[in-house]
Scaffold this active site. Structure first.
Site, PDB file in Angstrom:
ATOM      1  N   GLN A   1       9.702  67.048 -11.442  1.00 49.77           N
ATOM      2  CA  GLN A   1       8.534  66.549 -10.727  1.00 49.77           C
ATOM      3  C   GLN A   1       8.627  65.053 -10.452  1.00 49.77           C
ATOM      4  OE1 GLN A   1       4.616  67.274 -12.596  1.00 49.77           O
ATOM      5  NE2 GLN A   1       4.094  65.207 -11.883  1.00 49.77           N
TER       6      GLN A   1
ATOM      7  N   ASP B   1      10.841  63.312  -9.107  1.00 50.62           N
ATOM      8  CA  ASP B   1      11.277  63.153  -7.724  1.00 50.62           C
ATOM      9  C   ASP B   1      10.493  64.138  -6.853  1.00 50.62           C
ATOM     10  OD1 ASP B   1      13.496  61.237  -8.272  1.00 50.62           O
ATOM     11  OD2 ASP B   1      14.262  62.924  -9.413  1.00 50.62           O
TER      12      ASP B   1
ATOM     13  N   GLY C   1      15.228  64.435 -19.204  1.00 53.25           N
ATOM     14  CA  GLY C   1      14.668  65.065 -18.022  1.00 53.25           C
ATOM     15  C   GLY C   1      15.612  66.116 -17.461  1.00 53.25           C
ATOM     16  N   HIS C   2      16.891  65.757 -17.327  1.00 50.95           N
ATOM     17  CA  HIS C   2      17.878  66.730 -16.860  1.00 50.95           C
ATOM     18  C   HIS C   2      17.981  67.912 -17.827  1.00 50.95           C
ATOM     19  CE1 HIS C   2      19.661  62.884 -15.137  1.00 50.95           C
ATOM     20  NE2 HIS C   2      19.475  63.617 -14.052  1.00 50.95           N
TER      21      HIS C   2
ATOM     22  N   GLN D   1      23.574  59.737  -0.047  1.00 48.64           N
ATOM     23  CA  GLN D   1      22.174  59.380  -0.284  1.00 48.64           C
ATOM     24  C   GLN D   1      22.018  57.938  -0.739  1.00 48.64           C
ATOM     25  OE1 GLN D   1      21.994  62.635  -3.203  1.00 48.64           O
ATOM     26  NE2 GLN D   1      20.858  61.245  -4.546  1.00 48.64           N
TER      27      GLN D   1
ATOM     28  N   MET E   1      23.558  64.152 -10.926  1.00 52.67           N
ATOM     29  CA  MET E   1      24.593  63.161 -10.639  1.00 52.67           C
ATOM     30  C   MET E   1      25.152  62.589 -11.935  1.00 52.67           C
ATOM     31  SD  MET E   1      23.585  61.222  -7.101  1.00 52.67           S
ATOM     32  CE  MET E   1      22.322  60.150  -7.774  1.00 52.67           C
ATOM     33  N   GLY E   2      24.976  63.338 -13.030  1.00 51.80           N
ATOM     34  CA  GLY E   2      25.471  62.869 -14.312  1.00 51.80           C
ATOM     35  C   GLY E   2      24.513  61.876 -14.945  1.00 51.80           C
TER      36      GLY E   2
ATOM     37  N   HIS F   1      19.870  62.674 -19.048  1.00 51.76           N
ATOM     38  CA  HIS F   1      18.855  62.295 -20.027  1.00 51.76           C
ATOM     39  C   HIS F   1      17.987  63.515 -20.296  1.00 51.76           C
ATOM     40  CE1 HIS F   1      16.175  62.153 -16.582  1.00 51.76           C
ATOM     41  NE2 HIS F   1      16.916  61.218 -16.020  1.00 51.76           N
TER      42      HIS F   1
END
Length: 353
Positions: free
Chosen positions: A183, A185, A49-50, A74, A43-44, A47
C-alpha cells in the site's frame, strides 16, 4: 534441469533463474500440476515490507516466485539508479528465514514454498534495444494515462511508464495467479490494477497494508540513505497523514480541512525548530504534494469538494528531505536529497455524516 545462481560456485537457498526459458519450463510443469502461484516483484534491498508481501504470498499459494531486478526505465537520469542499494546475499537469507518461519508455523502439512528467484540481466528484460529513460526515448513501453501522469507521475514523468512496462514483462514471464504489492506505493498499485484490467492479464492484484517502523515511518529501501538525524525528522510525514486520517474518522469530510490537518502537523512539528522559518529540524524538508484522491483512479478531490463517505479516499504525500544543515560525520557530508512517499486510506463509511 540446471538453474544458474549468482556465482556458479556459491550455493543459494533457492533456484535462481537468470533467463526466461528455464523458468518457463518449471512454470509449465506447475500448470500441469494445478499449482497456484504467487509473485512478488522487488528491486532487492529487502525490508520487512517486502517480506510481508512474501508471507502473504506463501499463505495464499502453493508456490511463490520473487524477482530481484533494479529496473532502469523507472529512474530518470538524475535519480539514484547507480547508488540503489544492492544486498543480494542478505536478501536471499531474509527470504529463506521467511520460508523457514512459514514452514514452522504451518506445521508438517505445509506445502507452500518459494519456488525460485528471478534475477534477470537488463539484456534479458530489454532484449531488443537498450532501455531508455528519456521521455521520447525509443523502445517498447506500456503507458497508463492519465492515471500515470498524476501525483508521482507529475513529479517523476517516466516512473509509471517504467513500472508498467517491467511489470507487464514480469507478469508475462511468471504468469502468476496472484501478484502482491504494498500500500505504501498506492498509486503504483492502482496503476497495476488498471493495467491488469485493460490488458486482460489473468492475475489477481493483492495490495497489502503498509509495513511501518515502530515510530510510524513507512518502510522503504531508501530509508537507509537518511541517517540517524534525518530519520528522526522524516517521521513528520507519517504523523501528518495520521492526523488528517484521524480528523476524517471523527466525521470531517471537507477536502480542505482534511488536507489542512496534514499541513498543520508539518508546521507544528518542524517549523518551530528552525531559525530560518522553513520546515525541518536537522535538515530542511520540502513538501512536494499532499493530495486527496478518489480511490479507484487517483483523481484529485479539490479543496472545495467533500469526500464521499460511501467511497472514502486516499490521502498521499511526498517530501524531499535535504541533507543535514550542519554535517557532523563523513556520511552526513556525503548525503544527498531523499524523496519519501507515504499514504493513508480514508476508509468508506456506510452512511454520509
Amino acid at each position: 534441469m540446471r538453474w544458474a545462481s549468482t556465482k556458479a560456485e556459491v550455493p543459494t537457498p533457492f533456484p535462481v533463474f537468470r533467463d526466461v526459458p528455464p523458468l518457463r519450463e518449471v512454470r509449465k510443469k506447475m500448470f500441469r500440476e494445478g499449482k497456484e502461484v504467487g509473485f512478488v516483484a522487488t528491486m532487492g534491498a529487502l525490508h520487512e515490507g517486502h517480506l510481508s508481501l512474501v508471507k502473504h504470498a506463501l499463505q495464499e499459494n502453493t508456490d511463490v516466485f520473487v524477482s530481484i531486478f533494479v529496473n532502469p526505465t523507472q529512474f530518470a537520469a538524475h535519480e539514484d539508479l547507480d547508488s540503489y542499494p544492492k544486498t543480494w546475499e542478505e536478501d536471499l537469507q531474509k527470504l529463506k528465514q521467511v520460508q523457514d518461519e512459514h514452514a514452522a508455523s504451518a506445521g508438517p502439512n505445509a506445502k507452500s514454498k518459494i519456488k525460485g528467484i528471478f534475477a534477470p540481466t537488463v539484456k534479458v528484460m530489454y532484449p531488443t534495444l537498450p532501455p531508455s529513460s528519456d521521455i521520447a526515448g525509443n523502445g517498447s513501453f506500456v503507458t497508463i494515462t492519465p492515471l500515470g501522469n498524476q501525483l508521482e507521475g507529475s513529479s517523476r514523468p517516466i516512473f509509471f511508464r517504467g513500472v508498467a512496462t517491467v511489470c507487464t514483462k514480469l507478469f508475462n514471464i511468471i504468469q502468476a495467479d496472484r501478484v502482491y504489492f504494498g500500500q505504501k506505493d498506492i498509486q503504483q498499485s492502482v496503476v497495476i490494477k488498471r493495467m491488469v484490467k485493460d490488458f486482460h492479464i489473468p492475475t489477481e492484484v493483492r495490495v497489502i497494508p503498509t509495513s511501518r517502523e515502530s515510530d510510524g515511518l513507512a518502510m522503504s529501501s531508501r530509508n537507509v540513505y537518511l541517517g540517524e538525524r534525518r530519520r528522526e525528522d522524516a517521521v513528520v510525514l507519517s504523523k501528518a497523514l495520521f492526523a488528517a486520517r484521524d480528523l476524517y474518522n471523527s466525521g470531517e469530510v471537507s477536502g480542505k480541512k482534511i488536507r489542512d490537518a496534514a499541513y498543520n502537523v508539518f508546521g507544528q512539528e518542524s517549523q518551530l525548530r528552525r531559525k530560518d522559518g522553513k520546515l525541518g529540524g536537522s535538515c530542511q524538508i520540502e513538501i512536494d504534494y499532499i493530495a486527496l484522491s478518489e480511490p479507484q483512479n487517483m483523481a484529485m478531490i479539490p479543496d472545495f469538494a467533500k469526500v464521499d463517505p460511501s467511497q472514502g479516499a486516499i490521502l498521499s504525500a511526498a517530501v524531499y528531505v535535504q541533507p543535514v544543515d550542519e554535517p557532523r560525520t563523513e556520511k552526513e557530508v556525503g548525503q544527498r536529497v531523499v524523496r519519501l512517499i507515504d499514504n493513508v486510506i480514508l476508509e468508506p463509511r456506510e452512511k454520509a455524516l
